[in-house]
Write an enzyme that holds these catalytic residues in place. Structure first.
Site, PDB file in Angstrom:
ATOM      1  N   HIS A 268       0.880  -1.183   0.000  1.00 58.06           N
ATOM      2  CA  HIS A 268       0.000   0.000   0.000  1.00 58.06           C
ATOM      3  C   HIS A 268       0.915   1.230   0.000  1.00 58.06           C
ATOM      4  O   HIS A 268       1.739   1.387  -0.904  1.00 58.06           O
ATOM      5  CB  HIS A 268      -0.926  -0.109   1.214  1.00 58.06           C
ATOM      6  CG  HIS A 268      -2.066   0.854   1.259  1.00 58.06           C
ATOM      7  ND1 HIS A 268      -2.419   1.681   0.225  1.00 58.06           N
ATOM      8  CD2 HIS A 268      -2.964   1.135   2.257  1.00 58.06           C
ATOM      9  CE1 HIS A 268      -3.469   2.412   0.572  1.00 58.06           C
ATOM     10  NE2 HIS A 268      -3.812   2.102   1.812  1.00 58.06           N
ATOM     11  N   HIS A 307      -2.100  -1.946  -9.966  1.00 59.10           N
ATOM     12  CA  HIS A 307      -3.100  -1.420  -9.052  1.00 59.10           C
ATOM     13  C   HIS A 307      -4.325  -2.306  -9.101  1.00 59.10           C
ATOM     14  O   HIS A 307      -4.655  -2.826 -10.171  1.00 59.10           O
ATOM     15  CB  HIS A 307      -3.476   0.019  -9.437  1.00 59.10           C
ATOM     16  CG  HIS A 307      -4.108   0.770  -8.324  1.00 59.10           C
ATOM     17  ND1 HIS A 307      -5.443   0.671  -8.050  1.00 59.10           N
ATOM     18  CD2 HIS A 307      -3.570   1.610  -7.399  1.00 59.10           C
ATOM     19  CE1 HIS A 307      -5.706   1.433  -7.001  1.00 59.10           C
ATOM     20  NE2 HIS A 307      -4.591   2.002  -6.575  1.00 59.10           N
ATOM     21  N   ASP A 363       2.817   5.731  -6.544  1.00 57.30           N
ATOM     22  CA  ASP A 363       4.067   5.624  -5.800  1.00 57.30           C
ATOM     23  C   ASP A 363       5.304   5.573  -6.683  1.00 57.30           C
ATOM     24  O   ASP A 363       6.422   5.642  -6.180  1.00 57.30           O
ATOM     25  CB  ASP A 363       4.036   4.353  -4.923  1.00 57.30           C
ATOM     26  CG  ASP A 363       3.010   4.466  -3.820  1.00 57.30           C
ATOM     27  OD1 ASP A 363       2.894   5.566  -3.250  1.00 57.30           O
ATOM     28  OD2 ASP A 363       2.318   3.474  -3.534  1.00 57.30           O
TER      29      ASP A 363
END
Ligand code: CMC
Length: 428
Positions: A268, A307, A363
Site C-alpha cells: 500500500h 493497481h 508511488d
C-alpha cells in the site's frame, strides 16, 4: 418479472430465485434464502480480499480504473491539482462542496490553530530509539491522542467530530515532523501559524538556525499538489481499515492509527519507499532489462507498478511525473529518474506488463520527488499518511452517518476439523 432482477437457479434443488438489482449490485444477504433444506445456513459469497464486493455506498471519491479517471466529489483530480489547494480539497472531501471564501478562511484558521500537540507527546517520542521508523512513531502517537481528547468518544455528536477533524488534520504534520526531528536528534520545531499547511510542515522539518523559516515556493506548491493527489482513494486497504475499525465506534484517533498502520505496508503506501530501494538496487539504466527479466519470472515485483483498480495509467502518476521536473529545477535532477523512465519505457512496451495491465501507480514517481526535496526514504509513507487523513475522516464520517452500516464482521468458510476430543499431552 421486473427487469431489474437477477434470476438464479440452484441446480442442486432445481429452485429459482429472483434477486433485486440496485446500482448494478445484488445484496449478498439476498442469497441467504438459497438453501438445500431448512437446516442449511444459506448461500454466501466467497470473496477473499474483496475483489468484487462493495462494502458501502459512497459519495466521496470516484475511480474509473479502465479509463484512468479519479474524481473527488465529482471534481477531476487534474483540475484540483491545478487550481485548488490541499486544505480546500480536504474541505471538499469532508463537506461535499467546495468552500466559499469565508468557509475556507474559517476552515484554514481552525486547522492552523490545532497544530500544536500536548508536550507529553514529546516524552513518548523520547522513548523511541534514534533509528525508529517514523511510521511506527506516527501510528503510536496518533493513537495516543485518543488519551488526551476524551470528547472524541462522542462520535455521533457533529461538533465533536468537527473538533477531532481539526485536530487530526492539524496535528498529523506536527507528529510526523517531530518523529523526523527525533530521528535526527535535532531540536523540535514548533508550528508557525503564519505559514501555509505545507509551508509550516517544511518549517517543522527543515528549520535550523534561521529566525523565520521561508519555504521555497516551488517545493511548498509541489508538496501541496502531492497532498491533493493523496487525499483520498475510495475503498483502499487503509480506508477499509478506517471504516472497519471505526465501525466498532472507537474514537477517530484509534481508527486513524489503524488506517495509518494499514498504509505502512509495502503493498500500500509503503510502496513509495520500496520503489526507491528498487531503483537503487537496479543502480543503472543498463541494468533495467535484467531486472525486468526477474520481474517477468515472478522473482520480484516492479514496485510502483500495478493497481487493484487502475488497469490504465494512474492519473496521479501522470501529474506527479510532471511535478518531478519542477522540483528537479530547484533541487537538481534526481539521477534515479533515468532508471525509472527506462523501467516505464520497457514495461509499457512489454507484453507481460501490457497483458497484465500494469502501469505506473502513484508511488512510482512520488519517491523521486521526495528524495530530491531532501526527505529520507523512511519519511515517504508519512508523506502519504498526512494528506490521506482527510480522506480517512471523510470515510469514517460517511460510515457513521450511514443507517445501513453496522459493525464490520465478515463471514468465513470454515474448512477446519470437525468436532474432536481433547488428547492428553502424553498421548499426542
Ligand atoms: N510487478 C510485476 N507483476 C505484477 C505487479 C508488479 N508490480 N503487480 C501485479 N503483478 C502481476 C501479478 O503477479 C499477477 O500476475 P498473474 O495474474 O500472472 O499471477 C497479476 O499482475 C495481478 O496481480 P495481483 O497481485 O493479483 O493484483 P492485486 O490487485 O491483488 O494487487 C497491487 C495490486 C498494487 C498490490 C500489486 O499490483 C502490487 O503488488 N504492486 C506493487 C506494489 C505497489 O506498487 N503498491 C502501490 C499501490 S498504489 C498506492 C496505494 O494504493 O497504496
Amino acid at each position: 418479472m421486473s427487469q431489474n432482477t437477477l434470476t438464479i437457479t440452484d441446480n442442486r434443488t432445481g429452485k429459482s430465485y429472483e434477486i433485486p438489482i440496485k446500482n448494478g449490485t445484488i445484496r449478498a444477504l439476498d442469497l441467504r434464502q438459497i438453501k438445500l433444506d431448512e437446516n442449511d445456513f444459506g448461500m454466501m459469497t466467497y470473496d477473499p480480499a474483496f475483489t468484487n464486493t462493495a462494502s458501502c455506498t459512497s459519495k466521496i471519491t470516484f475511480i474509473d480504473g479502465d479509463r484512468g479517471i479519479l474524481m473527488y466529489r465529482g471534481y477531476p483530480i487534474e483540475e484540483l491539482a491545478e487550481k485548488s489547494t490541499y486544505l480546500e480539497t480536504a474541505y471538499l472531501i469532508l463537506h461535499g462542496e467546495l468552500p466559499t471564501r469565508a468557509q475556507l478562511d474559517d476552515w484554514t484558521w481552525h486547522i492552523t490553530h490545532h497544530t500544536f500537540i500536548h508536550e507529553s507527546i514529546k516524552k513518548f517520542l523520547d522513548g523511541f530509539h534514534y533509528d525508529a521508523h517514523p511510521m511506527g512513531m506516527l501510528i503510536s502517537t496518533v493513537a495516543a491522542l485518543s488519551t488526551f481528547y476524551k470528547d472524541a468518544k462522542d462520535i455521533f455528536n457533529a461538533d465533536s467530530r468537527r473538533k477531532q477533524t481539526y485536530r487530526l488534520i492539524g496535528k498529523m504534520p506536527t507528529l510526523s515532523a517531530f518523529a523526523y526531528r527525533h530521528s535526527l536528534g535535532m531540536p523540535l520545531v514548533y508550528p508557525d501559524n503564519d505559514l501555509s499547511y505545507t509551508g509550516n510542515f517544511l518549517n517543522m522539518l527543515f528549520k535550523t538556525t534561521e529566525v523565520k523559516y521561508k519555504p521555497n515556493p516551488t517545493l511548498e506548491h509541489a508538496l501541496d499538489v502531492l497532498f491533493i493527489l493523496h487525499a483520498d482513494h475510495e475503498q483502499n486497504c487503509s480506508a477499509n481499515a478506517m471504516r472497519s475499525v471505526g465501525s466498532s465506534h472507537v474514537d477517530p484517533y484509534c481508527a486513524t492509527a489503524a488506517a495509518t498502520a494499514a498504509l505502512y505496508g509495502p503493498l500500500h503506501g509503503g510502496a513509495n519507499e520500496e520503489v526507491l530501494h528498487m531503483l537503487r538496487e537496479i543502480g543503472s539504466v543498463k541494468n533495467v532489462p535484467e531486472y525486468i527479466k526477474h520481474v517477468k519470472a515472478k522473482e520480484k515485483l516492479l514496485m510502483g507498478f500495478g493497481h487493484r483498480v487502475y488497469k490504465n495509467y494512474d492519473p496521479r502518476a501522470k501529474i506527479i511525473k510532471r511535478i518531478a521536473y519542477e522540483v528537479f529545477e530547484v533541487m537538481g535532477r534526481n539521477p534515479l529518474i533515468d532508471i525509472a523512465l527506462e523501467c516505464e519505457r520497457i514495461a509499457l512496451e512489454d507484453d507481460y506488463f501490457v497483458s497484465h495491465k500494469l502501469y505506473p501507480n502513484v508511488d512510482f514517481y512520488s519517491g523521486l520527488i521526495y528524495e530530491a526535496m531532501g526527505f529520507p526514504i523512511s519519511m515517504f509513507t508519512v508523506l502519504f499518511a498526512i494528506p490521506r487523513t482527510a480522506g480517512w475522516i471523510a470515510q469514517w464520517q460517511e460510515l457513521l452517518l450511514d443507517a445501513e452500516q453496522k459493525i464490520s464482521r465478515p463471514r468465513q468458510v470454515y474448512l477446519g476439523y470437525d468436532k474432536r476430543s481433547y488428547i492428553p499431552i502424553d498421548h499426542r
